[in-house]
Design a protein around this motif. Structure first.
Motif, PDB file in Angstrom:
ATOM      1  N   ALA A   1       0.658  -1.277  -0.104  1.00 57.25           N
ATOM      2  CA  ALA A   1       0.076   0.204   0.090  1.00 57.25           C
ATOM      3  C   ALA A   1       0.882   1.366  -0.178  1.00 57.25           C
ATOM      4  N   GLU A   2       1.904   1.230   0.521  1.00 54.93           N
ATOM      5  CA  GLU A   2       2.788   2.208   0.831  1.00 54.93           C
ATOM      6  C   GLU A   2       3.516   2.539  -0.489  1.00 54.93           C
ATOM      7  N   ALA A   3       3.884   1.358  -1.269  1.00 54.84           N
ATOM      8  CA  ALA A   3       4.386   1.777  -2.477  1.00 54.84           C
ATOM      9  C   ALA A   3       3.717   2.177  -3.491  1.00 54.84           C
ATOM     10  N   ALA A   4       2.405   1.764  -3.441  1.00 56.97           N
ATOM     11  CA  ALA A   4       1.190   2.185  -4.367  1.00 56.97           C
ATOM     12  C   ALA A   4       0.973   3.783  -4.211  1.00 56.97           C
ATOM     13  N   THR A   5       0.897   4.148  -3.149  1.00 55.40           N
ATOM     14  CA  THR A   5       0.747   5.655  -2.583  1.00 55.40           C
ATOM     15  C   THR A   5       1.767   6.369  -2.938  1.00 55.40           C
ATOM     16  N   LYS A   6       3.150   5.814  -2.917  1.00 56.36           N
ATOM     17  CA  LYS A   6       4.222   6.577  -3.030  1.00 56.36           C
ATOM     18  C   LYS A   6       4.489   6.873  -4.753  1.00 56.36           C
ATOM     19  N   SER A   7       3.827   5.799  -5.624  1.00 56.60           N
ATOM     20  CA  SER A   7       3.855   5.951  -7.037  1.00 56.60           C
ATOM     21  C   SER A   7       2.857   6.745  -7.497  1.00 56.60           C
ATOM     22  N   LYS A   8       1.771   6.947  -6.701  1.00 59.52           N
ATOM     23  CA  LYS A   8       0.889   7.779  -7.197  1.00 59.52           C
ATOM     24  C   LYS A   8       1.112   9.410  -6.922  1.00 59.52           C
ATOM     25  N   ILE A   9       1.967   9.436  -5.919  1.00 62.36           N
ATOM     26  CA  ILE A   9       2.540  10.759  -5.511  1.00 62.36           C
ATOM     27  C   ILE A   9       3.355  11.230  -6.453  1.00 62.36           C
ATOM     28  N   ARG A  10       4.139  10.347  -6.977  1.00 63.25           N
ATOM     29  CA  ARG A  10       5.167  10.747  -8.032  1.00 63.25           C
ATOM     30  C   ARG A  10       4.358  11.253  -9.408  1.00 63.25           C
ATOM     31  N   GLU A  11       3.229  11.190  -9.482  1.00 62.99           N
ATOM     32  CA  GLU A  11       2.383  11.656 -10.729  1.00 62.99           C
ATOM     33  C   GLU A  11       2.332  13.056 -10.454  1.00 62.99           C
ATOM     34  N   TYR A  12       2.145  13.173  -9.211  1.00 64.67           N
ATOM     35  CA  TYR A  12       1.681  14.896  -8.773  1.00 64.67           C
ATOM     36  C   TYR A  12       3.121  15.921  -8.479  1.00 64.67           C
ATOM     37  N   LEU A  13       4.241  15.082  -8.944  1.00 64.49           N
ATOM     38  CA  LEU A  13       5.417  16.137  -8.410  1.00 64.49           C
ATOM     39  C   LEU A  13       5.430  17.397  -9.101  1.00 64.49           C
ATOM     40  N   ASP A  14       4.949  17.531 -10.314  1.00 60.14           N
ATOM     41  CA  ASP A  14       4.895  18.704 -11.065  1.00 60.14           C
ATOM     42  C   ASP A  14       3.514  19.491 -10.897  1.00 60.14           C
ATOM     43  N   LEU A  15       2.832  18.928 -10.174  1.00 61.75           N
ATOM     44  CA  LEU A  15       1.316  19.752  -9.950  1.00 61.75           C
ATOM     45  C   LEU A  15       1.356  20.284  -8.575  1.00 61.75           C
ATOM     46  N   THR A  16       2.458  21.229  -8.234  1.00 63.20           N
ATOM     47  CA  THR A  16       2.676  21.605  -6.951  1.00 63.20           C
ATOM     48  C   THR A  16       2.299  23.310  -6.983  1.00 63.20           C
ATOM     49  N   MET A  17       2.089  23.741  -5.827  1.00 61.97           N
ATOM     50  CA  MET A  17       2.107  25.350  -5.687  1.00 61.97           C
ATOM     51  C   MET A  17       2.901  26.028  -5.092  1.00 61.97           C
ATOM     52  N   PRO A  18       3.858  26.841  -5.730  1.00 65.96           N
ATOM     53  CA  PRO A  18       4.900  27.435  -4.901  1.00 65.96           C
ATOM     54  C   PRO A  18       4.210  28.730  -4.277  1.00 65.96           C
ATOM     55  N   GLU A  19       3.381  29.223  -5.010  1.00 69.88           N
ATOM     56  CA  GLU A  19       2.467  30.392  -4.239  1.00 69.88           C
ATOM     57  C   GLU A  19       1.253  30.577  -5.002  1.00 69.88           C
ATOM     58  N   CYS A  20       0.361  31.517  -4.596  1.00 70.70           N
ATOM     59  CA  CYS A  20      -1.078  31.734  -5.395  1.00 70.70           C
ATOM     60  C   CYS A  20      -1.290  33.117  -5.275  1.00 70.70           C
ATOM     61  N   TYR A  21      -0.817  34.070  -6.009  1.00 63.64           N
ATOM     62  CA  TYR A  21      -1.156  35.366  -5.921  1.00 63.64           C
ATOM     63  C   TYR A  21      -2.424  35.744  -6.737  1.00 63.64           C
ATOM     64  N   ILE A  22      -3.421  36.126  -5.850  1.00 68.79           N
ATOM     65  CA  ILE A  22      -4.868  36.443  -6.316  1.00 68.79           C
ATOM     66  C   ILE A  22      -5.246  37.975  -6.243  1.00 68.79           C
ATOM     67  N   PRO A  23      -4.609  38.746  -7.182  1.00 72.71           N
ATOM     68  CA  PRO A  23      -4.691  40.406  -6.862  1.00 72.71           C
ATOM     69  C   PRO A  23      -6.090  40.710  -6.529  1.00 72.71           C
ATOM     70  N   GLU A  24      -7.388  40.188  -7.123  1.00 71.43           N
ATOM     71  CA  GLU A  24      -8.417  40.548  -6.881  1.00 71.43           C
ATOM     72  C   GLU A  24      -8.884  40.492  -5.493  1.00 71.43           C
ATOM     73  N   LEU A  25      -8.177  39.768  -4.615  1.00 73.08           N
ATOM     74  CA  LEU A  25      -8.701  39.588  -3.256  1.00 73.08           C
ATOM     75  C   LEU A  25      -7.938  40.685  -2.457  1.00 73.08           C
ATOM     76  N   GLY A  26      -7.138  41.535  -3.158  1.00 68.96           N
ATOM     77  CA  GLY A  26      -6.723  42.726  -2.540  1.00 68.96           C
ATOM     78  C   GLY A  26      -5.185  42.488  -2.086  1.00 68.96           C
ATOM     79  N   GLU A  27      -4.780  43.396  -0.989  1.00 63.98           N
ATOM     80  CA  GLU A  27      -3.195  43.420  -0.677  1.00 63.98           C
ATOM     81  C   GLU A  27      -2.855  42.053  -0.096  1.00 63.98           C
ATOM     82  N   GLN A  28      -1.578  41.429  -0.588  1.00 64.02           N
ATOM     83  CA  GLN A  28      -1.300  40.273  -0.063  1.00 64.02           C
ATOM     84  C   GLN A  28      -0.346  40.180   1.059  1.00 64.02           C
ATOM     85  N   LYS A  29      -0.402  39.544   2.163  1.00 66.92           N
ATOM     86  CA  LYS A  29       0.716  39.345   3.165  1.00 66.92           C
ATOM     87  C   LYS A  29       1.290  38.036   3.042  1.00 66.92           C
ATOM     88  N   GLN A  30       2.258  37.975   2.531  1.00 67.51           N
ATOM     89  CA  GLN A  30       3.090  36.735   2.207  1.00 67.51           C
ATOM     90  C   GLN A  30       3.894  36.057   3.332  1.00 67.51           C
TER      91      GLN A  30
END
Length: 510
Positions: free
Chosen positions: A10-39
């Motif tokens: 089960a651990e191996a299957a989960t880790k294999s699935k995680i590898r499919e998402y390595l490029d689907l990560t989020m470094p930051e999410c700037y949404i200017p419509e929401l107003g001033e951002q505090k990072q």
């Protein structure tokens, strides 16, 4: 298949699935419509009226350094655990949570932060254990007895508050210092609630086969002065955890080894017998991985990059702790880019149109023209912000503004409103990753049409036509704007048909 073999599979299957998402990560999410951002280190915070919108990214910090790697699902796992914990502790203290509109987005009531990290420790662990091994016996004004081992359980949990530093390290506080900062009654109330939250968390986790080693809480006050728990509760980033089995298997062996007198402290024992090191569900894995890579947080200027295997292991630990703490199975999300998913979910929640027009002017003397543009854009439900920034007098500020806007995860349009020589639109369109339209306050300004090669600004004289152009730009991404655009076209056609019908009627009766 045996239980252990099944778990490994089960651990191996989960880790294999995680590898499919390595490029689907989020470094930051700037949404200017929401107003001033505090990072923050691991989240973007927007103060939207009476609410706070927190977007948790997939960055990880350790030793006050932001790692170059992104950990898949880290942000959403923390939010989901916190949401679960808020529900389990609402009888102890109200929480600021309004809703989670997306796995990575939390909406909380705006609170006045007490600016104290309320830490409760059930075991001698982490930085406290390191200081103890060096001879310290006083922590936050509390006397800790001799003869304790790293990883040992305290007879009674300790309350060890710290300052909440915007940058750098938090500093230990005594109870007297907390009283001085927030008042005696509030200090004792906060301590009591923190201890009860820890006790509840420890009880709930023990039922799941986990030990809540230590944790930190943050509290805030609403407009009526009512205390709320805010931010996150009992997550792997705000707490240390390990399994009951891990501690009960290894700690007795550690205690027995220490009784032999062969080792000065448990840290020395770990060097000799690393197999006795307790596996944690916390950021400690990341810290240890960095140290194994030779990282020295006291000397190095930046953290090294983790290997893919280490990133997958870290993500796996976040997922497993979520499942073990809550009892819920982790569901892998769709493979839509996280930032796009967040914008769509905020749109569904009615918190976002999903596009923004920036009305940039070289001077506030043109404010009537800028306000006319805002009114015309509003007819198509397009949110807008006015910014004053002269390309001639403030070139560095303009460059910073464009650099910030280029990070936006929602579509943008910049309307340049500079009279005289229009350097604003030309400069903006050269650097921007979004369309720029010139709409000068002085009408038919020829300089808008003669910008140098590489400048791509459009030119529209009338504010109403700028708004129509903006609506056409945003319609594919913003259902509200698309509906308003359709209604505007239909209304215009209806009026034309009515005018034609009136003329025909007049002709028939002539």
């Amino acid at each position: 298949m045996s239980g252990m073999a099944s778990d490994k599979a089960a651990e191996a299957a989960t880790k294999s699935k995680i590898r499919e998402y390595l490029d689907l990560t989020m470094p930051e999410c700037y949404i200017p419509e929401l107003g001033e951002q505090k990072q923050g280190k691991v989240r973007s915070i927007y103060f939207a009226g009476k609410n706070v919108v927190m977007v948790t990214n997939d960055r990880v910090s350790a030793f006050d350094f932001i790692l170059p790697n992104l950990i898949p699902f880290k942000g959403q796992v923390l939010n989901m655990i916190s949401e679960w914990a808020f529900k389990q502790t609402s009888d102890i203290v109200p929480n600021a949570l309004i809703e989670n509109v997306d796995p990575s987005v939390v909406v909380q009531k705006s609170m006045k932060n007490l600016n104290v990290e309320l830490i409760v420790r059930g075991y001698l662990w982490g930085s406290m254990a390191a200081a103890y091994e060096k001879g310290d016996r006083t922590f936050c004004g509390l006397q800790v007895p001799d003869g304790l081992n790293r990883f040992q359980k305290f007879d009674v949990p300790l309350f060890t508050p710290t300052t909440k530093a915007e940058v750098g390290h938090d500093e230990n506080m005594t109870m007297a210092e907390v009283e001085q900062l927030i008042g005696k009654d509030m200090a004792h109330r906060a301590k009591e609630i923190a201890m009860r939250l820890y006790q509840r968390g420890a009880e709930l986790m023990r039922k799941r086969g986990l030990i809540l080693i230590d944790t930190k809480y943050e509290f805030g006050l609403d407009e009526q002065g009512v205390l709320h728990v805010i931010d996150e509760v009992n997550t792997p980033d705000s707490s240390r955890m390990c399994t009951v089995e891990e501690w009960e298997t290894k700690y007795p062996k550690i205690a027995a080894e220490m009784k032999t007198g062969k080792f000065k402290n448990v840290t020395e024992l770990m060097k000799a017998k690393p197999e006795l090191k307790l596996k944690e569900f916390s950021k400690q894995y990341v810290r240890d991985a960095l140290l194994d890579l030779g990282f020295d947080p006291t000397k190095d200027k930046q953290a090294p990059k983790l290997s893919e295997e280490q990133v997958v292991e870290c993500a796996y630990r976040y997922i497993r702790i979520y499942e073990q703490v809550t009892g819920n199975a982790f569901e892998f999300p769709s493979k839509l880019p996280p930032a796009r998913r967040i914008v769509m979910n905020l749109q569904r929640a009615g918190m976002l149109v999903g596009g923004l027009a920036i009305i940039a002017a070289g001077s506030d003397s043109d404010m009537p023209h800028l306000q006319t543009l805002q009114k015309e854009l509003a007819k198509f439900k397009i949110p807008s912000q006015i910014r004053i920034c002269s390309a001639h007098k403030q070139p560095a500020k303009l460059e910073r503004l464009l650099g910030e806007l280029n990070k936006s995860v929602e579509p943008l349009l910049l309307v340049g409103c500079a009279g005289g020589t229009d350097a604003l639109s030309g400069t903006a369109s050269y650097f921007a990753k979004f369309p720029v339209v010139s709409c000068p306050p002085d009408g038919m300004n020829q300089t808008c049409l003669t910008n140098p090669p590489g400048s791509s600004n459009a030119f529209i004289c009338k504010p109403a036509n700028v708004a129509k152009f903006a609506a056409q730009h945003f319609a594919a991404h913003c259902p509200q704007v698309a509906a308003a655009l359709d209604a505007s076209i239909e209304e215009k056609i209806r009026k034309l048909e009515q005018a034609d019908e009136a003329l025909l009627k007049k002709a028939r009766t002539a």
